[in-house]
Design an enzyme around this catalytic site. Structure first.
Site, PDB file in Angstrom:
ATOM      1  N   ARG A 114       0.839  -1.193   0.000  1.00 21.01           N
ATOM      2  CA  ARG A 114       0.000   0.000   0.000  1.00 21.01           C
ATOM      3  C   ARG A 114       0.879   1.249   0.000  1.00 21.01           C
ATOM      4  NH1 ARG A 114      -5.095   1.928  -1.068  1.00 21.01           N
ATOM      5  NH2 ARG A 114      -6.080   2.964   0.706  1.00 21.01           N
ATOM      6  N   THR A 399      -8.922   0.773 -10.045  1.00 27.31           N
ATOM      7  CA  THR A 399      -8.215  -0.295  -9.368  1.00 27.31           C
ATOM      8  C   THR A 399      -8.351  -1.485 -10.287  1.00 27.31           C
ATOM      9  OG1 THR A 399      -8.906   0.603  -7.244  1.00 27.31           O
ATOM     10  CG2 THR A 399      -8.339  -1.721  -7.249  1.00 27.31           C
ATOM     11  N   ASN A 419      -6.061   4.550  -7.272  1.00 31.96           N
ATOM     12  CA  ASN A 419      -7.236   5.154  -6.663  1.00 31.96           C
ATOM     13  C   ASN A 419      -8.201   5.669  -7.726  1.00 31.96           C
ATOM     14  OD1 ASN A 419      -8.878   5.663  -4.456  1.00 31.96           O
ATOM     15  ND2 ASN A 419      -8.277   7.816  -4.389  1.00 31.96           N
ATOM     16  N   ASP A 441      -7.893   8.271   0.588  1.00 31.50           N
ATOM     17  CA  ASP A 441      -8.483   7.179   1.369  1.00 31.50           C
ATOM     18  C   ASP A 441      -8.350   7.392   2.884  1.00 31.50           C
ATOM     19  OD1 ASP A 441      -9.538   5.750  -0.726  1.00 31.50           O
ATOM     20  OD2 ASP A 441      -7.841   4.386  -0.927  1.00 31.50           O
ATOM     21  N   SER A 470      -7.687   0.909   3.229  1.00 28.71           N
ATOM     22  CA  SER A 470      -8.144   0.475   1.909  1.00 28.71           C
ATOM     23  C   SER A 470      -9.352  -0.443   2.046  1.00 28.71           C
ATOM     24  CB  SER A 470      -7.012  -0.289   1.228  1.00 28.71           C
ATOM     25  OG  SER A 470      -7.453  -0.847   0.013  1.00 28.71           O
ATOM     26  N   SER A 471     -10.078  -0.607   0.939  1.00 25.38           N
ATOM     27  CA  SER A 471     -11.141  -1.617   0.880  1.00 25.38           C
ATOM     28  C   SER A 471     -10.741  -2.802   0.009  1.00 25.38           C
ATOM     29  CB  SER A 471     -12.420  -0.994   0.304  1.00 25.38           C
ATOM     30  OG  SER A 471     -12.847   0.068   1.110  1.00 25.38           O
ATOM     31  N   GLY A 491     -13.434  -1.148  -7.276  1.00 22.08           N
ATOM     32  CA  GLY A 491     -14.757  -0.587  -6.977  1.00 22.08           C
ATOM     33  C   GLY A 491     -14.821   0.246  -5.712  1.00 22.08           C
ATOM     34  N   GLY A 492     -13.667   0.671  -5.188  1.00 27.34           N
ATOM     35  CA  GLY A 492     -13.678   1.523  -3.996  1.00 27.34           C
ATOM     36  C   GLY A 492     -14.397   0.827  -2.855  1.00 27.34           C
TER      37      GLY A 492
HETATM   38  O1  DON Z   1      -7.883   1.273  -1.551  1.00 26.45           O
HETATM   39  C1  DON Z   1      -9.049   1.569  -1.784  1.00 26.45           C
HETATM   40  O2  DON Z   1      -9.977   1.136  -1.142  1.00 26.45           O
HETATM   41  C2  DON Z   1      -9.349   2.494  -2.939  1.00 26.45           C
HETATM   42  N1  DON Z   1      -8.227   3.354  -3.173  1.00 26.45           N
HETATM   43  C3  DON Z   1      -9.687   1.679  -4.137  1.00 26.45           C
HETATM   44  C4  DON Z   1     -10.115   2.525  -5.284  1.00 26.45           C
HETATM   45  C5  DON Z   1     -10.889   1.772  -6.280  1.00 26.45           C
HETATM   46  O3  DON Z   1     -11.176   0.613  -6.147  1.00 26.45           O
HETATM   47  C6  DON Z   1     -11.366   2.495  -7.453  1.00 26.45           C
HETATM   48  N2  DON Z   1     -11.846   1.567  -8.454  1.00 26.45           N
HETATM   49  N3  DON Z   1     -12.824   1.446  -9.008  1.00 26.45           N
END
Ligand code: DON
Length: 587
Positions: A114, A399, A419, A441, A470-471, A491-492
């Protein structure tokens, strides 16, 4: 019927899109009408599934030459940095979960690569003059850039868990070739460049690569050549990861970040380390769940939600709550809410704050939370945790995930990110490296939502060298010590619930991996108090959820969960068609 249909597709190794119809017998089940397109492939020995066909092929070639899953994953990770610049990266970070086959049940580990906050970041770094969260700082300036971890992470994976048959340079070679020769601009690359070209055009160093000289976006059949990136990759291939973290490349990255208003120094890059951590482990109906510990919330929440759901009769047998039924979805949504409330309050970088992971993933805690769920009514989100410090005072991202298994039963689940689409959009001049904007984040202040609407409190406050929560949820599900499912997603905030539903669809609803990935997904993250559903969820199901007290909103497709499942005689891979251009290919 579904199984045989998907198996027929798989046997044909078809690249066509499958959109299975679902017939259900239980009265509680609304018919599912819409499924995302999925490409299914079968491999007798191994499998690679990634968002990009060229990257998948680079990984399969390594498997065929006798490399293990980690070798192949490293090759895919570097290749995606070239072929999928919106998310594949050298300038971002992520997480890798590794299962190593062994005599008994094998062993599992994870690599945390990370991004880290530069040493000069503190709790006030992302606030404006009035003390309010300032998204321009955390998303659109040099302050948004975390110290990239990908090069260190992939190199560590290769060094410790590669087969030893390939040098790092050999695994980087396909990426160098693709960057130098250029790649066709089509599918996901074309879509993403069209969308992002105005943002990329803001930075001359980015525009020179990703926007044509007349300012126009690429059109299909043109090629994207990335010479600087090829040189950067060649330097890493020749000298190892230190070529990236010290010397001219580190200087150029620090200069680009500072030029954009950030505080990263070459020393921050020099100090960066990828960290090997024991995975978060849980069990679900006889399967072992292996996923990512903090600084990701993914594994902890996945296990917490599964523990809650384990006490409910989910399944397609007689009296069980059937696939996609409103009552089953309601229970999953209520479990999501409770777990995301815990995420907001307790989760953060465990190297900087105390995170009660063991308590959150314990079976008794899951049972306690299960008792808080009303099986027929939605509970208002704020009622669950009225005093959470994450409540305070009250865009699209990107991502990518890939999954790999090899002939010995080793497996890799890897999710990494910039991100946002193309991260900050800024290429460090002369490096070809796109920089992330992952500092968003952090919870810039308690209660201030990040770009994914996630809130947090002191546990996820910004701090020097801290890694933002993070997720990302790369996950390996084992049966009797062998990989049964390898999955993960972008997908955040919706990553965790996407991974959860792929797993539930396989374990509880006995779907093959193609159907498990294709099925409509729902998502709740506590705050805001709404269920986001994919357009493919039948309207009758959404209406039934509303009748139970949920606020339902139709959202964009949930992230592409490129997954693998073990099947008789090998593996089945499912390339999630929620974005174009993904490929599952077997060895
Ligand atoms: O680490 C995380 O949770 C976010 N930075 C992930 C971002 C993400 O999945 C965007 N994609 N669609």
């Amino acid at each position: 019927m579904l199984r045989s249909r998907a198996a027929a597709l798989a046997l044909a190794m078809t690249l066509a899109f499958a959109s299975p119809a679902v017939a259900q017998s239980t009265a509680d089940t609304a018919p599912s009408t819409g499924f995302a397109p999925v490409q299914v492939a079968r491999g007798a020995h191994g499998m690679v599934v990634s968002q990009d066909a060229l990257a998948t092929r680079a990984g399969v070639a390594i498997l065929k030459e006798g490399g293990n899953a980690v070798d192949a994953a490293v090759a895919v990770g570097f290749a995606l940095a070239v072929t999928m610049p919106r998310a594949g990266n050298l300038g971002g970070g992520g997480f890798m979960v590794i299962h190593r086959a062994g005599k008994e049940r094998g062993t599992d580990t994870t690599i945390d690569y990370r991004e880290a906050a530069p040493a000069a970041i503190d709790a006030g770094s992302f606030l404006d003059a009035h003390g309010a969260a300032d998204p321009r700082k955390s998303r659109n300036s040099g302050l948004a850039v975390g110290v990239p971890g990908t090069v260190a992470g992939l190199a560590l994976a290769h060094e410790k868990y590669g087969s030893g048959k390939f040098t790092l340079a050999q695994l980087i070679a396909p990426a160098i070739r693709l960057a130098r020769a250029g790649i066709p601009v089509e599918n996901d690359l074309l879509d993403s460049l069209l969308l992002a070209s105005p943002r990329l055009a803001q930075w001359p160093s980015s525009a020179r690569i990703f926007v044509k000289p007349d300012g126009a976006a690429f059109v299909p059949s043109e090629r994207l050549v990335q010479r600087d990136l090829a040189d950067t990759l060649s330097a890493i291939a020749k000298e190892g990861p230190s070529a990236f973290y010290s010397g001219p490349l580190a200087d150029k990255i620090a200069a680009a970040v500072q030029g954009a208003g950030g505080v990263m120094t070459a020393q921050d890059l020099h100090s960066y380390r990828a960290v090997e951590r024991p995975p978060v482990r849980g069990t679900y109906r006889g399967y072992d769940i292996v996923s990512m510990p903090p600084p990701s919330s993914g594994g902890t929440l996945l296990v917490e939600i599964l523990n809650i759901l384990e006490g409910f009769p989910l399944g397609d047998a007689g009296r069980q709550l059937g696939f996609d039924s409103p009552r089953a979805l309601h229970l999953a949504i209520e479990a999501m809410k409770l777990a995301y409330a815990d995420r907001a309050e307790f989760l953060g970088d465990s190297d900087a704050v105390n995170v009660p992971v063991d308590r959150l993933i314990s079976k008794p805690y899951g049972e306690k939370l299960r008792g808080e769920i009303d099986p027929t009514r939605a509970r208002p989100a704020r009622e669950l945790r009225p005093n959470s410090p994450a409540l305070g005072v009250g865009s699209g991202g990107n991502t990518t995930h890939f999954s790999v298994v090899d002939r010995d039963g080793n497996a890799v689940a890897n999710t990494y990110s910039l991100n946002f689409n193309f991260g900050l959009g800024l290429v460090a001049e002369g490096t070809g490296v796109l920089l992330n904007n992952t500092m968003d984040d952090f919870a810039a202040r308690p209660g201030a939502p990040n770009a994914f609407g996630l809130v947090g409190g002191p546990a996820n406050a910004p701090g020097p060298n801290k890694r933002p929560l993070s997720s990302m949820t790369p996950a390996i599900v084992l049966k009797d010590g062998r990989p049964a499912i390898v999955t993960g997603a972008p997908g955040g905030s919706r990553i965790i619930t996407a991974v959860l539903q792929v797993i539930l669809n396989v374990i509880d609803y006995r779907r093959d991996i193609g159907d498990a990935v294709a099925a409509p997904r729902v998502h709740h993250q506590w705050i805001p108090d709404q269920v986001v559903v994919e357009r493919t969820l039948p309207a009758a199901t959404a209406a039934a959820l509303e009748a139970m007290g949920h606020t339902v909103r139709i959202g964009p497709p949930s992230g592409s969960a490129h997954s693998i499942a073990a099947v008789d005689g090998g593996y089945e891979g499912a390339a999630d068609g929620r974005a174009r251009g993904a490929l599952a290919a077997g060895d």
